[in-house]
Design a protein around this motif. Structure first.
Motif, PDB file in Angstrom:
ATOM      1  N   ILE A  53       0.208  -1.586   0.028  1.00 14.40           N
ATOM      2  CA  ILE A  53      -0.138  -0.208   0.176  1.00 14.40           C
ATOM      3  C   ILE A  53       0.697   1.058  -0.044  1.00 14.40           C
ATOM      4  O   ILE A  53       0.775   1.879  -0.872  1.00 14.40           O
ATOM      5  N   ARG A  54       1.745   1.499   0.982  1.00 11.01           N
ATOM      6  CA  ARG A  54       3.040   2.737   1.069  1.00 11.01           C
ATOM      7  C   ARG A  54       4.083   2.661  -0.271  1.00 11.01           C
ATOM      8  O   ARG A  54       3.821   3.974  -0.540  1.00 11.01           O
ATOM      9  N   GLN A  55       3.899   1.929  -1.640  1.00 17.20           N
ATOM     10  CA  GLN A  55       4.425   1.665  -2.519  1.00 17.20           C
ATOM     11  C   GLN A  55       3.988   2.040  -3.547  1.00 17.20           C
ATOM     12  O   GLN A  55       4.483   2.355  -4.356  1.00 17.20           O
ATOM     13  N   MET A  56       2.467   1.990  -3.563  1.00 13.20           N
ATOM     14  CA  MET A  56       1.622   2.573  -4.547  1.00 13.20           C
ATOM     15  C   MET A  56       1.849   3.617  -5.128  1.00 13.20           C
ATOM     16  O   MET A  56       2.161   4.674  -4.500  1.00 13.20           O
ATOM     17  N   PRO A  57       1.617   3.874  -6.509  1.00  9.56           N
ATOM     18  CA  PRO A  57       1.540   5.829  -6.967  1.00  9.56           C
ATOM     19  C   PRO A  57       0.786   6.215  -6.615  1.00  9.56           C
ATOM     20  O   PRO A  57      -0.269   5.739  -5.941  1.00  9.56           O
ATOM     21  N   ARG A  58       0.715   7.636  -6.366  1.00 12.92           N
ATOM     22  CA  ARG A  58      -0.102   7.967  -6.821  1.00 12.92           C
ATOM     23  C   ARG A  58      -1.424   8.461  -7.538  1.00 12.92           C
ATOM     24  O   ARG A  58      -1.938   7.756  -8.837  1.00 12.92           O
ATOM     25  N   TRP A  59      -2.740   8.396  -6.289  1.00 12.39           N
ATOM     26  CA  TRP A  59      -4.006   8.224  -6.914  1.00 12.39           C
ATOM     27  C   TRP A  59      -4.721   9.472  -7.861  1.00 12.39           C
ATOM     28  O   TRP A  59      -3.791  10.151  -7.230  1.00 12.39           O
ATOM     29  N   GLU A  60      -5.857   9.090  -8.220  1.00 11.79           N
ATOM     30  CA  GLU A  60      -6.488  10.114  -8.581  1.00 11.79           C
ATOM     31  C   GLU A  60      -7.229  10.663  -7.338  1.00 11.79           C
ATOM     32  O   GLU A  60      -8.010   9.453  -7.099  1.00 11.79           O
ATOM     33  N   PRO A  61      -7.395  11.619  -6.896  1.00 13.75           N
ATOM     34  CA  PRO A  61      -8.117  11.831  -5.790  1.00 13.75           C
ATOM     35  C   PRO A  61      -9.402  12.067  -6.219  1.00 13.75           C
ATOM     36  O   PRO A  61      -9.843  12.441  -7.148  1.00 13.75           O
ATOM     37  N   ALA A  62     -10.380  11.318  -5.057  1.00 12.27           N
ATOM     38  CA  ALA A  62     -12.233  11.724  -5.293  1.00 12.27           C
ATOM     39  C   ALA A  62     -12.395  13.529  -5.327  1.00 12.27           C
ATOM     40  O   ALA A  62     -11.968  14.131  -4.791  1.00 12.27           O
ATOM     41  N   THR A  63     -13.268  13.348  -6.338  1.00 17.41           N
ATOM     42  CA  THR A  63     -13.700  14.796  -6.958  1.00 17.41           C
ATOM     43  C   THR A  63     -15.131  15.251  -7.091  1.00 17.41           C
ATOM     44  O   THR A  63     -15.720  13.647  -7.504  1.00 17.41           O
ATOM     45  N   TYR A  64     -15.595  16.364  -6.515  1.00 20.81           N
ATOM     46  CA  TYR A  64     -17.167  15.980  -6.548  1.00 20.81           C
ATOM     47  C   TYR A  64     -17.480  16.822  -7.981  1.00 20.81           C
ATOM     48  O   TYR A  64     -16.779  17.800  -8.915  1.00 20.81           O
ATOM     49  N   ALA A  65     -18.174  17.197  -8.248  1.00 23.56           N
ATOM     50  CA  ALA A  65     -19.119  17.183  -9.262  1.00 23.56           C
ATOM     51  C   ALA A  65     -18.350  18.579  -9.338  1.00 23.56           C
ATOM     52  O   ALA A  65     -18.276  19.169 -10.696  1.00 23.56           O
ATOM     53  N   ASN A  66     -18.756  19.536  -8.922  1.00 23.36           N
ATOM     54  CA  ASN A  66     -17.627  21.007  -8.960  1.00 23.36           C
ATOM     55  C   ASN A  66     -16.725  20.788  -9.037  1.00 23.36           C
ATOM     56  O   ASN A  66     -16.015  22.098  -9.400  1.00 23.36           O
ATOM     57  N   GLY A  67     -16.064  19.913  -9.050  1.00 22.54           N
ATOM     58  CA  GLY A  67     -14.346  20.082  -9.142  1.00 22.54           C
ATOM     59  C   GLY A  67     -13.393  19.806  -8.024  1.00 22.54           C
ATOM     60  O   GLY A  67     -12.471  19.700  -7.706  1.00 22.54           O
ATOM     61  N   THR A  68     -14.250  20.371  -6.797  1.00 20.72           N
ATOM     62  CA  THR A  68     -13.315  19.514  -5.376  1.00 20.72           C
ATOM     63  C   THR A  68     -13.092  18.986  -5.240  1.00 20.72           C
ATOM     64  O   THR A  68     -13.870  17.993  -5.787  1.00 20.72           O
ATOM     65  N   LYS A  69     -11.644  18.612  -4.359  1.00 23.23           N
ATOM     66  CA  LYS A  69     -11.387  17.019  -4.537  1.00 23.23           C
ATOM     67  C   LYS A  69     -11.593  17.168  -2.868  1.00 23.23           C
ATOM     68  O   LYS A  69     -10.905  18.180  -2.418  1.00 23.23           O
ATOM     69  N   VAL A  70     -11.461  15.629  -2.479  1.00 21.10           N
ATOM     70  CA  VAL A  70     -10.934  15.414  -1.234  1.00 21.10           C
ATOM     71  C   VAL A  70     -11.009  13.880  -0.691  1.00 21.10           C
ATOM     72  O   VAL A  70     -10.798  12.946  -1.865  1.00 21.10           O
ATOM     73  N   SER A  71     -10.526  13.830   0.781  1.00 18.93           N
ATOM     74  CA  SER A  71      -9.837  13.409   1.299  1.00 18.93           C
ATOM     75  C   SER A  71     -10.442  11.651   1.161  1.00 18.93           C
ATOM     76  O   SER A  71     -12.011  11.679   1.471  1.00 18.93           O
ATOM     77  N   GLN A  72     -10.155  10.111   1.046  1.00 21.62           N
ATOM     78  CA  GLN A  72     -11.315   9.504   0.750  1.00 21.62           C
ATOM     79  C   GLN A  72     -10.861   7.846   1.112  1.00 21.62           C
ATOM     80  O   GLN A  72      -9.005   7.678   1.190  1.00 21.62           O
ATOM     81  N   GLU A  73     -11.144   7.604   2.786  1.00 18.34           N
ATOM     82  CA  GLU A  73     -10.735   6.589   2.889  1.00 18.34           C
ATOM     83  C   GLU A  73     -10.964   4.951   2.440  1.00 18.34           C
ATOM     84  O   GLU A  73     -11.879   4.545   1.696  1.00 18.34           O
ATOM     85  N   PHE A  74      -9.899   4.009   2.349  1.00 15.78           N
ATOM     86  CA  PHE A  74     -10.731   2.549   1.612  1.00 15.78           C
ATOM     87  C   PHE A  74      -9.716   1.466   2.853  1.00 15.78           C
ATOM     88  O   PHE A  74      -9.283   1.893   3.943  1.00 15.78           O
ATOM     89  N   VAL A  75     -10.644   0.570   2.652  1.00 14.59           N
ATOM     90  CA  VAL A  75      -9.826  -1.039   3.588  1.00 14.59           C
ATOM     91  C   VAL A  75      -9.759  -1.610   1.948  1.00 14.59           C
ATOM     92  O   VAL A  75     -10.357  -2.201   1.529  1.00 14.59           O
ATOM     93  N   LEU A  76      -8.556  -2.219   2.989  1.00 15.41           N
ATOM     94  CA  LEU A  76      -7.923  -3.177   1.285  1.00 15.41           C
ATOM     95  C   LEU A  76      -8.476  -4.092   2.395  1.00 15.41           C
ATOM     96  O   LEU A  76      -7.973  -4.677   3.665  1.00 15.41           O
ATOM     97  N   THR A  77      -8.703  -5.954   1.654  1.00 15.20           N
ATOM     98  CA  THR A  77      -8.359  -6.780   2.782  1.00 15.20           C
ATOM     99  C   THR A  77      -8.744  -8.006   2.065  1.00 15.20           C
ATOM    100  O   THR A  77      -8.765  -8.417   0.619  1.00 15.20           O
ATOM    101  N   VAL A  78      -7.835  -9.262   2.587  1.00 13.39           N
ATOM    102  CA  VAL A  78      -6.816 -10.001   1.900  1.00 13.39           C
ATOM    103  C   VAL A  78      -7.484 -11.412   2.985  1.00 13.39           C
ATOM    104  O   VAL A  78      -7.350 -11.327   3.701  1.00 13.39           O
TER     105      VAL A  78
END
Length: 97
Positions: A53-78
């Protein structure tokens, strides 16, 4: 990510074993707050997943329809997705609604 999965020994997850890693994608697309939520009960596997996870490249951030970028939480399960923690994590399996 595929390399991490290939390096987990076959049969590592038995019964209801599950590993869960939580992380946040910031407004800038950077990966932040990587944490082990549920251990696989194997330190090497946990370290492998955290590092992947730490070594993944930069992601495209979550963005509202008006263009505002926001943080988003994720959970990886294995592991076994029938583990009772899946409900606590409030995640849905791919292909379900």
């Amino acid at each position: 990510w595929d390399n991490a999965i290939r390096n987990i020994p076959a049969g590592r997850f038995q019964g209801f074993d599950l590993a869960a890693i939580t992380f946040t994608i910031g407004e800038d697309g950077e990966i932040k707050n990587v944490q082990l939520f549920e251990s696989s009960k194997d330190e090497a596997t946990d370290a492998l997943l955290l590092e992947a996870i730490r070594q993944m490249p930069r992601w495209e951030p979550a963005t509202y329809a008006n263009g505002t970028k926001v943080s988003q939480e994720f959970v990886l399960t294995v592991g076994n997705m029938e583990n009772c923690l899946v409900n606590l994590l409030n995640i849905r399996q791919e292909g379900t609604r």
